[in-house]
Design an enzyme around this catalytic site. Sequence first.
Site, PDB file in Angstrom:
ATOM      1  N   ASP A   2       0.784  -1.224   0.000  1.00  0.00           N
ATOM      2  CA  ASP A   2       0.000   0.000   0.000  1.00  0.00           C
ATOM      3  C   ASP A   2       0.818   1.276   0.000  1.00  0.00           C
ATOM      4  OD1 ASP A   2      -2.828   0.575   0.133  1.00  0.00           O
ATOM      5  OD2 ASP A   2      -2.863  -1.200   1.420  1.00  0.00           O
ATOM      6  N   GLY A   5      -0.201   5.131  -4.499  1.00  0.00           N
ATOM      7  CA  GLY A   5      -0.966   6.305  -4.929  1.00  0.00           C
ATOM      8  C   GLY A   5      -0.555   7.539  -4.148  1.00  0.00           C
ATOM      9  N   ARG A  15      -0.852   8.442 -10.509  1.00  0.00           N
ATOM     10  CA  ARG A  15      -0.780   7.256  -9.634  1.00  0.00           C
ATOM     11  C   ARG A  15       0.116   6.166 -10.194  1.00  0.00           C
ATOM     12  NH1 ARG A  15      -4.364   6.424  -5.783  1.00  0.00           N
ATOM     13  NH2 ARG A  15      -4.297   4.187  -6.147  1.00  0.00           N
ATOM     14  N   HIS A  19       3.002   3.274  -8.807  1.00  0.00           N
ATOM     15  CA  HIS A  19       3.075   1.820  -9.024  1.00  0.00           C
ATOM     16  C   HIS A  19       4.436   1.444  -9.636  1.00  0.00           C
ATOM     17  CE1 HIS A  19      -0.977   1.540  -7.776  1.00  0.00           C
ATOM     18  NE2 HIS A  19      -1.522   2.061  -8.865  1.00  0.00           N
ATOM     19  N   GLU A  49     -10.934  -6.571  -5.670  1.00  0.00           N
ATOM     20  CA  GLU A  49     -11.544  -5.235  -5.569  1.00  0.00           C
ATOM     21  C   GLU A  49     -10.831  -4.237  -6.489  1.00  0.00           C
ATOM     22  OE1 GLU A  49     -10.580  -7.068  -2.862  1.00  0.00           O
ATOM     23  OE2 GLU A  49     -12.573  -7.660  -2.166  1.00  0.00           O
ATOM     24  N   TRP A  51     -10.115  -4.449  -9.461  1.00  0.00           N
ATOM     25  CA  TRP A  51     -10.693  -4.373 -10.816  1.00  0.00           C
ATOM     26  C   TRP A  51     -11.608  -3.158 -10.944  1.00  0.00           C
ATOM     27  CZ3 TRP A  51      -8.318  -7.019 -14.315  1.00  0.00           C
ATOM     28  CH2 TRP A  51      -7.842  -8.301 -14.055  1.00  0.00           C
ATOM     29  N   LEU A 113      14.108 -18.950  -2.395  1.00  0.00           N
ATOM     30  CA  LEU A 113      12.856 -18.263  -2.051  1.00  0.00           C
ATOM     31  C   LEU A 113      11.735 -18.625  -3.036  1.00  0.00           C
ATOM     32  CD1 LEU A 113      11.479 -15.750  -0.503  1.00  0.00           C
ATOM     33  CD2 LEU A 113      12.138 -14.458  -2.522  1.00  0.00           C
ATOM     34  N   GLU A 189       2.130 -12.795  12.828  1.00  0.00           N
ATOM     35  CA  GLU A 189       2.479 -11.571  13.541  1.00  0.00           C
ATOM     36  C   GLU A 189       2.262 -10.412  12.576  1.00  0.00           C
ATOM     37  OE1 GLU A 189       3.560 -11.200  16.733  1.00  0.00           O
ATOM     38  OE2 GLU A 189       3.235 -13.347  17.035  1.00  0.00           O
TER      39      GLU A 189
HETATM   40  C1  FPP Z   1      -1.758  -0.413  -3.556  1.00  0.00           C
HETATM   41  O1  FPP Z   1      -1.402   0.951  -3.446  1.00  0.00           O
HETATM   42  C2  FPP Z   1      -0.978  -1.059  -4.624  1.00  0.00           C
HETATM   43  C3  FPP Z   1      -1.536  -1.713  -5.694  1.00  0.00           C
HETATM   44  C4  FPP Z   1      -2.983  -1.862  -5.867  1.00  0.00           C
HETATM   45  C5  FPP Z   1      -0.689  -2.289  -6.770  1.00  0.00           C
HETATM   46  C6  FPP Z   1       0.624  -2.888  -6.369  1.00  0.00           C
HETATM   47  C7  FPP Z   1       1.471  -3.078  -7.573  1.00  0.00           C
HETATM   48  C8  FPP Z   1       2.796  -2.879  -7.663  1.00  0.00           C
HETATM   49  C9  FPP Z   1       3.631  -2.526  -6.499  1.00  0.00           C
HETATM   50  C10 FPP Z   1       3.544  -2.979  -8.944  1.00  0.00           C
HETATM   51  C11 FPP Z   1       3.370  -4.167  -9.801  1.00  0.00           C
HETATM   52  C12 FPP Z   1       3.504  -5.471  -9.134  1.00  0.00           C
HETATM   53  C13 FPP Z   1       4.495  -6.370  -9.338  1.00  0.00           C
HETATM   54  C14 FPP Z   1       4.447  -7.684  -8.682  1.00  0.00           C
HETATM   55  C15 FPP Z   1       5.654  -6.078 -10.185  1.00  0.00           C
HETATM   56  P1  FPP Z   1      -2.492   2.046  -3.685  1.00  0.00           P
HETATM   57  O2  FPP Z   1      -2.577   2.346  -5.139  1.00  0.00           O
HETATM   58  O3  FPP Z   1      -3.780   1.615  -3.066  1.00  0.00           O
HETATM   59  O4  FPP Z   1      -1.927   3.285  -2.935  1.00  0.00           O
HETATM   60  P2  FPP Z   1      -2.745   4.336  -2.047  1.00  0.00           P
HETATM   61  O5  FPP Z   1      -3.333   3.552  -0.910  1.00  0.00           O
HETATM   62  O6  FPP Z   1      -1.703   5.308  -1.607  1.00  0.00           O
HETATM   63  O7  FPP Z   1      -3.771   4.962  -2.956  1.00  0.00           O
END
Ligand code: FPP
Length: 228
Positions: A2, A5, A15, A19, A49, A51, A113, A189
């Site tokens: 998280d 964004g 945003r 990513h 969600e 999507w 891993l 944990e």
């Molecule tokens: C949540 O942050 C993050 C996501 C929904 C996407 C995560 C994807 C990546 C880190 C990149 C691609 C993945 C791989 C495996 C290479 P958010 O957008 O909800 O952020 P916010 O809470 O600040 O709005």
Amino acid sequence: MDGNGRWAKRRGLPRIEGHRAGAESVREIVRVAGEMGLKYLTLYAFSTENWQRPKLEVRALMHLLEFYLQQEIPELAKNNVRLAAIGRLHELPSSAQRQLEKGIAALKDNTGLTLVLALSYSGRAEIVDAVRAIARDVKTGAIEIADITEESFGRYLYTAGMPDPDLLIRTSGELRVSNFLLWQISYAEIYVTETLWPDFRKAAFLNALDDYSKRHRRFGKVASSDSV
Ligand code: FPP
């Protein structure tokens, strides 16, 4: 993972730039997890969600995933990493599914891993899918109702054969479970950090592992030194 964004917003960027920076954190954390000798690392990369996010963001995330898989396979291979995926994978674009299958096949014999990507994943959907599969097996007579135990139930989950997580790391200060591995995290944990995922790099990860190493896990029992 998280905070992508918010990371972008703080910089006045779209945003997707968050990513993209988040994908850099993925690279670093996977490398460090391997170096530290961890056996499993599961990344919640895309929830069911998710999507419902704007089409453009969903498309960008899928491209980023495909790009990561394409670019990263040689590095993962070099680091002895195995790849797995959990979720309703058939809901992903077919090109992403192909790329995933290719990666999983290319890395299947590695012994370090295991990197597990949760994609189109929801803990509740996983439990429903398991219940449906069990119901089918009961109906065909493959199993008896009495055979349904906590242990056998686990074998119907997407994570069949994988250990339950020891540590759940939540970035960007969120105090929610957000439908992640609901069955499997019973005794995990929890570690919450204010750090946003794109800033969550080696030092932040080592802090989380260090914090975990100081926890006393009792699994609902009492510590042996406290027994009377
Ligand atoms: C949540 O942050 C993050 C996501 C929904 C996407 C995560 C994807 C990546 C880190 C990149 C691609 C993945 C791989 C495996 C290479 P958010 O957008 O909800 O952020 P916010 O809470 O600040 O709005």
